[in-house]
Design a protein around this motif. Structure first.
Motif, PDB file in Angstrom:
ATOM      1  N   ASP A 209      -1.910  -3.598   8.818  1.00 38.10           N
ATOM      2  CA  ASP A 209      -1.458  -4.643   9.539  1.00 38.10           C
ATOM      3  C   ASP A 209      -1.824  -5.957   8.499  1.00 38.10           C
ATOM      4  OD1 ASP A 209      -0.850  -3.614  12.201  1.00 38.10           O
ATOM      5  OD2 ASP A 209      -2.966  -3.267  12.409  1.00 38.10           O
ATOM      6  N   SER A 210      -0.530  -6.514   8.354  1.00 35.70           N
ATOM      7  CA  SER A 210      -0.874  -7.451   7.279  1.00 35.70           C
ATOM      8  C   SER A 210       0.038  -8.586   7.634  1.00 35.70           C
ATOM      9  CB  SER A 210      -0.426  -6.950   5.912  1.00 35.70           C
ATOM     10  OG  SER A 210      -0.784  -7.710   4.813  1.00 35.70           O
ATOM     11  N   GLU A 211      -0.435  -9.807   6.984  1.00 40.63           N
ATOM     12  CA  GLU A 211       0.414 -10.960   7.013  1.00 40.63           C
ATOM     13  C   GLU A 211       0.097 -11.896   5.702  1.00 40.63           C
ATOM     14  OE1 GLU A 211       0.258 -15.314   9.664  1.00 40.63           O
ATOM     15  OE2 GLU A 211      -0.842 -13.720  10.338  1.00 40.63           O
ATOM     16  N   GLU A 212       1.352 -12.433   5.220  1.00 40.79           N
ATOM     17  CA  GLU A 212       1.307 -12.889   3.794  1.00 40.79           C
ATOM     18  C   GLU A 212       0.623 -14.080   3.837  1.00 40.79           C
ATOM     19  OE1 GLU A 212       5.386 -12.589   1.437  1.00 40.79           O
ATOM     20  OE2 GLU A 212       5.815 -12.499   3.416  1.00 40.79           O
ATOM     21  N   GLY A 213      -0.281 -14.200   2.656  1.00 44.49           N
ATOM     22  CA  GLY A 213      -1.110 -15.372   2.751  1.00 44.49           C
ATOM     23  C   GLY A 213      -2.298 -15.347   3.367  1.00 44.49           C
ATOM     24  N   VAL A 214      -2.362 -14.087   4.255  1.00 46.86           N
ATOM     25  CA  VAL A 214      -3.454 -14.281   5.190  1.00 46.86           C
ATOM     26  C   VAL A 214      -4.458 -12.892   4.772  1.00 46.86           C
ATOM     27  CG1 VAL A 214      -4.277 -14.033   7.514  1.00 46.86           C
ATOM     28  CG2 VAL A 214      -2.401 -15.242   7.013  1.00 46.86           C
TER      29      VAL A 214
ATOM     30  N   ASN B 139      -8.719 -10.555   2.584  1.00 49.37           N
ATOM     31  CA  ASN B 139      -8.112 -11.923   2.820  1.00 49.37           C
ATOM     32  C   ASN B 139      -7.374 -12.202   1.565  1.00 49.37           C
ATOM     33  OD1 ASN B 139     -10.262 -12.255   0.892  1.00 49.37           O
ATOM     34  ND2 ASN B 139     -11.070 -13.952   2.071  1.00 49.37           N
ATOM     35  N   GLY B 140      -6.596 -11.108   0.995  1.00 54.48           N
ATOM     36  CA  GLY B 140      -5.901 -11.218  -0.147  1.00 54.48           C
ATOM     37  C   GLY B 140      -4.508 -11.850   0.159  1.00 54.48           C
ATOM     38  N   ILE B 141      -3.558 -11.573  -0.798  1.00 59.28           N
ATOM     39  CA  ILE B 141      -2.008 -12.073  -0.785  1.00 59.28           C
ATOM     40  C   ILE B 141      -1.407 -11.574   0.586  1.00 59.28           C
ATOM     41  CG2 ILE B 141      -2.239 -12.645  -3.051  1.00 59.28           C
ATOM     42  CD1 ILE B 141      -0.306 -10.080  -3.327  1.00 59.28           C
ATOM     43  N   GLY B 142      -1.829 -10.544   1.099  1.00 62.61           N
ATOM     44  CA  GLY B 142      -0.936 -10.062   2.211  1.00 62.61           C
ATOM     45  C   GLY B 142       0.381  -9.140   1.655  1.00 62.61           C
ATOM     46  N   ILE B 143       0.981  -8.478   2.531  1.00 64.60           N
ATOM     47  CA  ILE B 143       2.366  -7.788   2.442  1.00 64.60           C
ATOM     48  C   ILE B 143       3.292  -8.059   3.130  1.00 64.60           C
ATOM     49  CG2 ILE B 143       2.928  -5.412   2.039  1.00 64.60           C
ATOM     50  CD1 ILE B 143      -0.243  -4.630   1.864  1.00 64.60           C
ATOM     51  N   PRO B 144       4.264  -8.484   2.584  1.00 62.88           N
ATOM     52  CA  PRO B 144       5.445  -8.538   3.678  1.00 62.88           C
ATOM     53  C   PRO B 144       5.916  -7.397   4.610  1.00 62.88           C
ATOM     54  CG  PRO B 144       6.173  -9.105   1.415  1.00 62.88           C
ATOM     55  CD  PRO B 144       4.647  -8.365   1.214  1.00 62.88           C
ATOM     56  N   GLU B 145       6.152  -7.814   5.707  1.00 61.82           N
ATOM     57  CA  GLU B 145       6.423  -6.747   6.543  1.00 61.82           C
ATOM     58  C   GLU B 145       7.508  -5.504   6.292  1.00 61.82           C
ATOM     59  OE1 GLU B 145       7.732  -6.092  11.351  1.00 61.82           O
ATOM     60  OE2 GLU B 145       7.303  -8.044  10.635  1.00 61.82           O
ATOM     61  N   GLU B 146       8.737  -5.840   5.555  1.00 66.18           N
ATOM     62  CA  GLU B 146       9.515  -4.785   5.176  1.00 66.18           C
ATOM     63  C   GLU B 146       8.980  -4.303   3.968  1.00 66.18           C
ATOM     64  OE1 GLU B 146      10.018  -8.817   2.740  1.00 66.18           O
ATOM     65  OE2 GLU B 146       9.932  -8.155   4.668  1.00 66.18           O
ATOM     66  N   LYS B 147       7.798  -4.336   3.406  1.00 71.51           N
ATOM     67  CA  LYS B 147       7.224  -3.668   2.326  1.00 71.51           C
ATOM     68  C   LYS B 147       6.088  -2.743   2.580  1.00 71.51           C
ATOM     69  CE  LYS B 147       9.883  -5.417  -0.861  1.00 71.51           C
ATOM     70  NZ  LYS B 147      10.616  -4.806  -2.211  1.00 71.51           N
ATOM     71  N   GLN B 148       5.370  -2.957   3.980  1.00 73.76           N
ATOM     72  CA  GLN B 148       4.424  -2.269   4.532  1.00 73.76           C
ATOM     73  C   GLN B 148       4.565  -0.815   4.401  1.00 73.76           C
ATOM     74  OE1 GLN B 148       3.076  -4.180   8.129  1.00 73.76           O
ATOM     75  NE2 GLN B 148       3.140  -6.233   7.071  1.00 73.76           N
ATOM     76  N   GLU B 149       5.500  -0.248   4.584  1.00 71.29           N
ATOM     77  CA  GLU B 149       5.625   1.267   4.542  1.00 71.29           C
ATOM     78  C   GLU B 149       5.949   1.839   2.916  1.00 71.29           C
ATOM     79  OE1 GLU B 149       5.073   4.812   6.529  1.00 71.29           O
ATOM     80  OE2 GLU B 149       4.807   3.040   7.365  1.00 71.29           O
TER      81      GLU B 149
END
Length: 86
Positions: free
Chosen positions: A66-71, A15-25
């Protein structure tokens, strides 16, 4: 951990800071992080996920996030059950 169709599937969530979609790869590349400024706050060199991806692929598997910023983030990888994983 689940085994379906002779494939193990393992997921790890945070439940960390998450990763922006454009940076996930990018995070799976050697010495790369989603944001180099976070390395000062959280530490790390950007090798961990690159090594994990290499090991998973050496066993015939795949890894993704699978990530969501802030989630938070969920990292999942698969390994064929006949790959030597015990």
């Amino acid at each position: 951990m689940a085994e379906n169709d002779n494939v193990f599937e393992i997921s790890v969530s945070d439940n960390g800071i998450g990763i922006p979609e454009e940076k996930q790869e990018v995070i799976f590349e050697t010495f790369r992080q989603a944001d180099s400024s976070t390395s000062k706050q959280y530490g790390g060199t950007g090798l961990g996920l690159a090594l994990v991806r290499k090991y998973v692929e050496m066993h015939g598997g795949n890894i993704w996030v699978d990530s969501e910023e802030g989630v938070g983030s969920t990292f999942t990888f698969t390994i064929p059950s006949g790959s030597g994983l015990k």
